[in-house]
Design a protein around this motif. Structure first.
Motif, short mmCIF file in Angstrom:
data_model
loop_
_atom_site.label_atom_id
_atom_site.label_comp_id
_atom_site.label_asym_id
_atom_site.label_seq_id
_atom_site.Cartn_x
_atom_site.Cartn_y
_atom_site.Cartn_z
N LEU A 1 -7.56 -2.69 10.26
CA LEU A 1 -8.46 -2.79 9.33
C LEU A 1 -8.63 -4.31 8.66
CD1 LEU A 1 -7.16 0.29 7.18
CD2 LEU A 1 -9.06 0.19 8.78
N ASN A 2 -7.75 -5.23 9.23
CA ASN A 2 -7.96 -6.58 8.99
C ASN A 2 -7.65 -6.91 7.39
OD1 ASN A 2 -8.60 -7.45 11.55
ND2 ASN A 2 -10.63 -6.91 11.01
N GLN A 3 -6.72 -5.99 6.82
CA GLN A 3 -6.27 -6.03 5.27
C GLN A 3 -4.79 -6.42 5.42
OE1 GLN A 3 -7.86 -2.17 3.95
NE2 GLN A 3 -9.33 -3.51 2.81
N ASP A 4 -4.54 -7.11 4.30
CA ASP A 4 -3.07 -7.62 4.10
C ASP A 4 -2.33 -6.60 3.39
OD1 ASP A 4 -0.73 -8.69 3.10
OD2 ASP A 4 -1.50 -10.57 2.42
N PRO A 5 -1.46 -5.75 3.98
CA PRO A 5 -0.75 -4.78 3.21
C PRO A 5 0.17 -5.03 2.18
CG PRO A 5 0.42 -5.42 5.39
CD PRO A 5 -1.07 -6.14 5.44
N PHE A 6 0.54 -6.34 2.04
CA PHE A 6 1.12 -6.70 0.78
C PHE A 6 0.25 -6.84 -0.31
CE2 PHE A 6 4.24 -8.67 3.79
CZ PHE A 6 5.43 -8.06 3.31
N GLU A 7 -0.98 -7.19 -0.09
CA GLU A 7 -2.17 -7.36 -1.29
C GLU A 7 -2.26 -5.85 -1.76
OE1 GLU A 7 -6.51 -8.92 -1.78
OE2 GLU A 7 -5.92 -7.80 0.02
N ARG A 8 -2.42 -4.83 -0.69
CA ARG A 8 -2.29 -3.36 -0.90
C ARG A 8 -1.42 -3.10 -2.15
NH1 ARG A 8 -2.88 1.26 3.52
NH2 ARG A 8 -4.81 0.06 3.88
N ILE A 9 -0.01 -3.45 -1.76
CA ILE A 9 0.99 -3.06 -2.84
C ILE A 9 0.72 -3.68 -4.12
CG2 ILE A 9 3.41 -3.29 -3.24
CD1 ILE A 9 3.93 -3.27 -0.23
N GLY B 1 4.25 -18.75 2.30
CA GLY B 1 5.04 -18.06 1.39
C GLY B 1 5.87 -16.75 2.34
N ASP B 2 6.62 -16.14 2.05
CA ASP B 2 7.47 -15.20 2.91
C ASP B 2 6.78 -14.02 3.16
OD1 ASP B 2 9.93 -16.57 2.91
OD2 ASP B 2 10.96 -15.68 1.06
N ASP B 3 5.53 -13.53 2.23
CA ASP B 3 4.71 -12.44 2.92
C ASP B 3 4.18 -12.92 4.02
OD1 ASP B 3 5.70 -11.27 0.53
OD2 ASP B 3 3.71 -11.00 -0.49
N GLU B 4 3.27 -14.00 3.92
CA GLU B 4 2.71 -14.47 5.33
C GLU B 4 3.64 -14.51 6.38
OE1 GLU B 4 -0.22 -18.09 6.65
OE2 GLU B 4 0.20 -17.68 4.49
N LEU B 5 4.79 -15.22 6.08
CA LEU B 5 5.86 -15.42 7.36
C LEU B 5 6.13 -14.04 7.89
CD1 LEU B 5 8.92 -17.88 7.20
CD2 LEU B 5 9.43 -15.32 7.72
N LEU B 6 6.33 -13.09 7.29
CA LEU B 6 6.73 -11.69 7.78
C LEU B 6 5.57 -11.18 8.57
CD1 LEU B 6 8.56 -9.96 4.73
CD2 LEU B 6 9.46 -10.30 7.06
N LEU B 7 4.33 -11.51 8.03
CA LEU B 7 3.11 -10.78 8.66
C LEU B 7 2.88 -11.59 10.18
CD1 LEU B 7 0.56 -10.21 5.92
CD2 LEU B 7 2.20 -8.50 7.10
N ARG B 8 3.09 -12.99 9.94
CA ARG B 8 2.93 -13.74 11.16
C ARG B 8 4.09 -13.23 12.40
NH1 ARG B 8 -0.74 -17.63 11.00
NH2 ARG B 8 -1.73 -17.76 8.98
N VAL C 1 -3.17 -12.69 11.77
CA VAL C 1 -2.99 -12.79 10.36
C VAL C 1 -4.25 -13.72 9.85
CG1 VAL C 1 -1.32 -13.85 8.52
CG2 VAL C 1 -0.64 -12.34 10.40
N ASN C 2 -4.82 -14.64 10.70
CA ASN C 2 -5.84 -15.36 10.36
C ASN C 2 -7.18 -14.91 10.00
OD1 ASN C 2 -4.14 -17.92 10.62
ND2 ASN C 2 -4.90 -18.21 12.78
N GLY C 3 -7.06 -13.72 10.75
CA GLY C 3 -8.32 -12.84 10.62
C GLY C 3 -8.33 -11.93 9.46
N LEU C 4 -7.37 -11.81 8.58
CA LEU C 4 -7.21 -10.89 7.55
C LEU C 4 -8.29 -11.22 6.42
CD1 LEU C 4 -3.33 -10.45 7.03
CD2 LEU C 4 -5.12 -9.09 8.39
N ALA C 5 -8.90 -10.34 5.55
CA ALA C 5 -9.95 -10.72 4.83
C ALA C 5 -9.34 -10.14 3.46
CB ALA C 5 -11.35 -10.03 5.25
N PRO C 6 -9.58 -10.65 2.38
CA PRO C 6 -9.45 -10.02 0.92
C PRO C 6 -10.14 -8.83 0.73
CG PRO C 6 -10.05 -12.40 0.71
CD PRO C 6 -10.58 -11.86 2.29
N THR C 7 -9.46 -8.01 0.10
CA THR C 7 -9.66 -6.63 -0.06
C THR C 7 -11.23 -6.66 -0.95
OG1 THR C 7 -7.79 -5.58 -0.15
CG2 THR C 7 -9.30 -4.38 -1.14
#
Length: 500
Positions: free
Chosen positions: A76-84, A439-446, A454-460
């Protein structure tokens, strides 16, 4: 049977002097869409109904698990931390729960304690208030780091004990594990998790009381089942009668089929047999109407009651895993092999020591079953995860692997997989050295998915969302678009509307 249940509940009410309240924990946005939509519900699909779900009276709401992390990033090219974060903004009353696979992350492989602890920490930092933790091998040492981190940060802890039909998985085992969860780990909730929907009425009547007695009043006893065999709704009622304090459900039409029992139906039936349930039925119906419209627009299926299907007691395949298996076989162009694969799953599971069929083992056993079906010789091709499982990489196995199968797995598996599990070294120091100033969120996703994904993720997005309308509002809007006008009058118990 219904009259017998009513008599039991009435006797309890007479003995205690009050009706017992059964709570519902919602699993629509996590497991419901995983079971029916192969985890393809987007964050913007959830937001329009979040506030109504928050007001509906659920005890808590399961918002995300690692499967949702995977689907969000990979498909889905979405950030799961942003979902939370976006859900937390809208859920101001109802605690959000995240499910953690003990010490497993993406790839279904055990990881270092430091990355597991950071993963738990960042979910709590983004808005999770309840950490649901499970280990398919019921290995307490695998669970300890996640539980300790969640408790240190003030989150509630829910420990899920997966149901299994296999030698040794008796009531006494589950009672011991439930007792350990309370006494050793201090958890707030113990959940009997029947991911494959394979419990029977008779087993619920002995197992739930055994677990309830083991934990007493020190923790809540929760019940989770699925509807693959068609018995899910009745199992949920029996669980409530025999000690469950809360039931996991999904809002219809994201219930039934491979999914969980329907919130609306379970609430009505629990009240009918003599319990109190605090959910708002009207809000549940609004949420259900939205989900039905969303499914139609997106071309996704809705759940329908399943017929009794005894084959699930052999495969013990979970609802979400079943949907993913069907999807993957279709993508590979071998959907016609599904019956043979399901039969083979039952054989492979027993040969590999009958593990509980919750993540990661449906995927691991399913992959081996597919290889066995499409190749001329069983176990001629062995996925790396199967060899690692056999060699103890995931922890001590509750039951032994068939000796002949073990020999084939070791002989045909990759020579790069050592027969002795390696020591798992900390990974955070190297990650922080590699990824500076993020940040640690991005670090975990990478760490989990790689830089390219991760570079391809788009804002919701927010501009293409459904809004939830009242039926009267929809009626008025429709009348306003008519070219030929007519006088219409609509009335109810608390309103009257006239339009010319």
């Amino acid at each position: 049977m219904l009259e017998d249940i009513k008599k039991l509940v009435a006797a309890e009410t007479a003995r205690t002097g009050k009706r017992r309240t059964i709570h519902l924990t919602d699993d629509t946005l996590r497991d419901g869409q995983q079971c029916l939509w192969a985890t393809r519900m987007r964050t913007e699909h959830m937001l329009p109904i979040a506030e109504r779900m928050d007001q509906a009276g659920f005890l808590s709401l399961q918002a995300i698990a690692l499967v949702q992390f995977d689907a969000s990033v990979l498909f889905l090219n979405q950030d799961p931390f942003e979902r939370i974060r976006l859900l937390r903004e809208r859920f101001t009353r109802t605690p959000l729960r995240a499910a953690i696979r003990s010490n497993l992350m993406r790839g279904f492989f055990p990881v270092a304690d430091d990355i597991t602890e950071l993963f738990v920490e960042r979910q709590i930092a983004n808005g999770i208030r309840d950490i649901g933790i499970f280990d398919a091998l019921m290995c307490s040492d695998n669970l300890a780091p996640s539980i300790a981190t969640a408790r240190r940060l003030g989150a509630n802890v829910t420990l899920l004990l997966g149901y299994n039909i296999a030698p040794g998985y008796d009531d006494a085992l589950y009672a011991r594990k439930a007792h350990e969860a309370v006494e050793r780990f201090g958890v707030q909730t113990v959940t009997l998790a029947d991911a494959a929907g394979i419990l029977t009425i008779d087993r619920v009547r002995t197992l739930m009381p055994a677990m309830k007695q083991a934990i007493g009043d020190k923790a809540r006893l929760e019940f989770n089942t699925h509807c693959l065999t068609g018995l899910g709704p009745l199992l949920a009622l029996e669980a409530a009668v025999h000690g469950a304090d809360s039931i996991l459900t999904a809002v219809d039409p994201m219930a039934n089929g491979n999914s969980l029992p329907a919130s609306q139906m379970i609430a009505r039936n629990l009240r009918e047999i003599g319990f109190d349930v605090v959910v708002n039925d009207g809000l549940l119906d609004e949420v259900g109407a939205y989900l039905g419209a969303l499914a139609e627009r997106e071309g996704h299926p809705v759940g329908v009651p399943a017929e009794y299907e005894p084959s699930h007691y052999i495969t013990q395949y979970a609802g979400g895993a079943m949907s993913n298996l069907e999807s993957q076989l279709k993508l590979a162009g071998i959907s016609d092999k599904l019956p043979a694969v399901l039969e083979e799953i039952g054989r492979v599971r027993v040969e590999l020591g009958s593990p509980i069929m919750v993540t990661p083992y449906p995927a691991i056993i399913g992959a081996q079953a597919v290889m066995n079906v499409i190749n001329s010789e069983r176990y001629k091709v062995v996925p790396d995860e199967v060899k690692k499982y056999v060699c103890g990489y995931f922890g001590a196995l509750p039951l032994p692997v068939d000796a002949n199968v073990k020999d084939k797995v070791i002989a045909n598996g990759s020579k790069d997989v050592s027969l002795t599990p390696p020591v798992i070294e900390p990974v955070l120091p190297g990650l922080r050295k590699r990824y500076k100033n993020i940040g640690d969120d991005e670090l975990l996703l990478r760490y989990m998915y790689g830089d390219e994904k991760v570079n391809g993720l788009a804002p919701t997005g927010t501009g293409d969302s459904y809004s939830v309308h009242h039926p009267v509002v929809d009626l008025v809007a429709g009348l306003a678009q008519r070219q030929s006008k007519a006088k219409v009058q609509v009335s109810g118990s608390d309103f009257s509307l006239s339009a010319n």
